[in-house]
Design an enzyme around this catalytic site. Structure first.
Site, PDB file in Angstrom:
ATOM      1  N   THR A  29       0.825  -1.214   0.000  1.00 38.82           N
ATOM      2  CA  THR A  29       0.000   0.000   0.000  1.00 38.82           C
ATOM      3  C   THR A  29       0.858   1.263   0.000  1.00 38.82           C
ATOM      4  O   THR A  29       0.589   2.201  -0.755  1.00 38.82           O
ATOM      5  CB  THR A  29      -0.953  -0.010   1.218  1.00 38.82           C
ATOM      6  N   ARG A  33       0.990   4.421  -2.726  1.00 40.48           N
ATOM      7  CA  ARG A  33       0.872   5.857  -2.364  1.00 40.48           C
ATOM      8  C   ARG A  33       2.119   6.620  -2.833  1.00 40.48           C
ATOM      9  O   ARG A  33       2.010   7.721  -3.352  1.00 40.48           O
ATOM     10  CB  ARG A  33       0.705   6.019  -0.853  1.00 40.48           C
ATOM     11  N   LYS A  97      -0.783  -2.214  13.678  1.00 40.84           N
ATOM     12  CA  LYS A  97      -1.639  -3.058  12.836  1.00 40.84           C
ATOM     13  C   LYS A  97      -1.135  -4.497  12.950  1.00 40.84           C
ATOM     14  O   LYS A  97       0.039  -4.761  12.717  1.00 40.84           O
ATOM     15  CB  LYS A  97      -1.549  -2.587  11.378  1.00 40.84           C
ATOM     16  N   GLU A 177     -12.025  -3.193  13.072  1.00 42.17           N
ATOM     17  CA  GLU A 177     -12.299  -2.466  11.823  1.00 42.17           C
ATOM     18  C   GLU A 177     -12.942  -3.368  10.763  1.00 42.17           C
ATOM     19  O   GLU A 177     -12.237  -4.067  10.018  1.00 42.17           O
ATOM     20  CB  GLU A 177     -10.996  -1.873  11.261  1.00 42.17           C
ATOM     21  N   LYS A 219     -14.035   0.776  14.328  1.00 39.23           N
ATOM     22  CA  LYS A 219     -13.591   1.602  13.198  1.00 39.23           C
ATOM     23  C   LYS A 219     -14.374   1.176  11.956  1.00 39.23           C
ATOM     24  O   LYS A 219     -13.946   0.269  11.225  1.00 39.23           O
ATOM     25  CB  LYS A 219     -12.086   1.436  12.994  1.00 39.23           C
ATOM     26  N   ARG A 292      -5.685   8.060   4.417  1.00 37.10           N
ATOM     27  CA  ARG A 292      -5.614   8.942   3.233  1.00 37.10           C
ATOM     28  C   ARG A 292      -6.144  10.345   3.483  1.00 37.10           C
ATOM     29  O   ARG A 292      -5.563  11.317   3.019  1.00 37.10           O
ATOM     30  CB  ARG A 292      -6.355   8.280   2.065  1.00 37.10           C
TER      31      ARG A 292
END
Ligand code: 13P
Length: 339
Positions: A29, A33, A97, A177, A219, A292
């Site tokens: 990821t 980005r 995480k 989440e 979340k 983001r």
């Protein structure tokens, strides 16, 4: 570790109008980005970028916690301070995480199930030593032709509950989440139905697994039309649908709900949170855990150049300030101009 400590960490993450920065992008990821702004992803560029975020002057006024990735929790700032220590000195709680990613679910084309439970008890013990006080696990639910299936929702809810109980055993406050993706042309009602079904399953599993609800944060996604849906709706309509859905399925015992931004623009994610807080008071704090929507403008300003760091930090500071104001329903567009 007592339940009181799990609760106080959960509450600290949503107190004083502050919120969470998700800076836990996996290698894939963060590469995506960085590719977007022409930066090569290496251990050093990732360290430099995360260091820029964490050392932003006075950002601790708006950030209560930062979610780190396995690599990041072991990295150090330019002056040699380990990132978790640097954050803790600013009264920002370090988080981690712990899932190892959403993988294709066998037998269920187009759907995913999140991996990472094997060995998780030992990993929690190590992360706690490295300074983590809270954790995150993301389950992914996709809307499409004939999906989500109940089986996929159930599998993800089960994994989230197994993760949350191991986190609490380790004295680490879990962020749970379940993300219903924004990808697709579905309308807001389909998102509402998928989100409601997902959250019902998640809380049923959390309760079945004896997870202490006062010692976690939820979340979720917002209830919002798919990105390609022709019937987009107002900020107020997203806020109303989201709050209605959450009121029906999230127990009041949960101290806070911290949204993901899920591919919304920074302004839209801020407006939606602002509108939701205007509809309060709510049984839980309504806050943010954005990646983001907090980072995108900063990353664009930085572009991997040391000479852009000051400006990128000013932009990051203002983004955090705007998002924090939305926690009180006090965000306005002129705050954007200040950047
Ligand atoms: P976004 O805010 O970019 O959706 O990321 C939040 C997150 O942590 C996803 O797991």
């Amino acid at each position: 570790m007592t339940q009181k400590e799990l609760e106080s960490t959960a509450r600290a993450l949503v107190e004083d109008g502050r919120g969470i920065l998700a800076a836990d992008e996996s290698f894939n990821t963060i590469k995506k980005r960085f590719d977007g702004v022409g930066v090569t992803s290496t251990e050093e560029t990732r360290r430099a970028y995360r260091g820029l975020l964490f050392t932003t002057p006075r950002v601790e006024e708006y950030l209560s916690g930062v979610i780190l990735y396995d690599e990041t929790i072991r990295q150090k700032s330019d002056d040699g301070t380990p990132f978790p220590e640097l954050l803790a000195r600013k009264s920002i709680l370090p988080g981690i995480k712990v899932d190892t990613g959403a993988k294709d679910m066998a037998g269920f084309p187009g759907e995913k199930v999140t991996e990472g439970l094997d060995g998780l008890r030992d990993r929690f013990a190590e992360y706690r030593k490295l300074g983590a006080r809270f954790a995150k696990w993301r389950g992914v639910i996709t809307i499409g032709d004939g999906i989500p299936t109940d089986t996929c929702i159930q599998a993800n809810a089960h994994a989230l509950a197994r993760y949350a109980s191991l986190a609490q055993e380790a004295g680490i406050t879990p962020i749970v989440e379940p993300e219903v993706l924004i990808n697709g042309d579905h309308d807001i009602d389909r998102c509402d139905k998928a989100t409601t079904a997902t959250l019902k399953a998640v809380f049923s599993e959390l309760i079945a697994h004896r997870v202490h609800l006062e010692g976690l944060l939820l979340k979720p996604n917002m209830v919002i039309p798919g990105k390609e849906c022709p019937n987009q709706v107002s900020y107020g309509a997203v806020a109303e649908a989201t709050v209605r859905c959450l009121r029906r399925v999230v127990p009041a015992a949960v101290p806070g709900i911290v949204f993901l931004s899920g591919g919304q623009s920074p302004e839209a994610a801020t407006e939606h949170l602002n509108e939701m807080n205007k509809l309060g008071p709510h049984p839980w704090a309504l806050g943010f855990s954005y990646a983001r929507a907090l980072q995108d403008p900063t990353l664009k300003a930085w572009k991997g150049e040391a000479s852009n760091v000051d400006q990128a930090q000013q932009i990051f500071h203002n983004r955090a300030k705007c998002t924090s104001a939305a926690r009180y329903g006090k965000y306005s567009k002129d705050m954007e101009l200040a950047a």
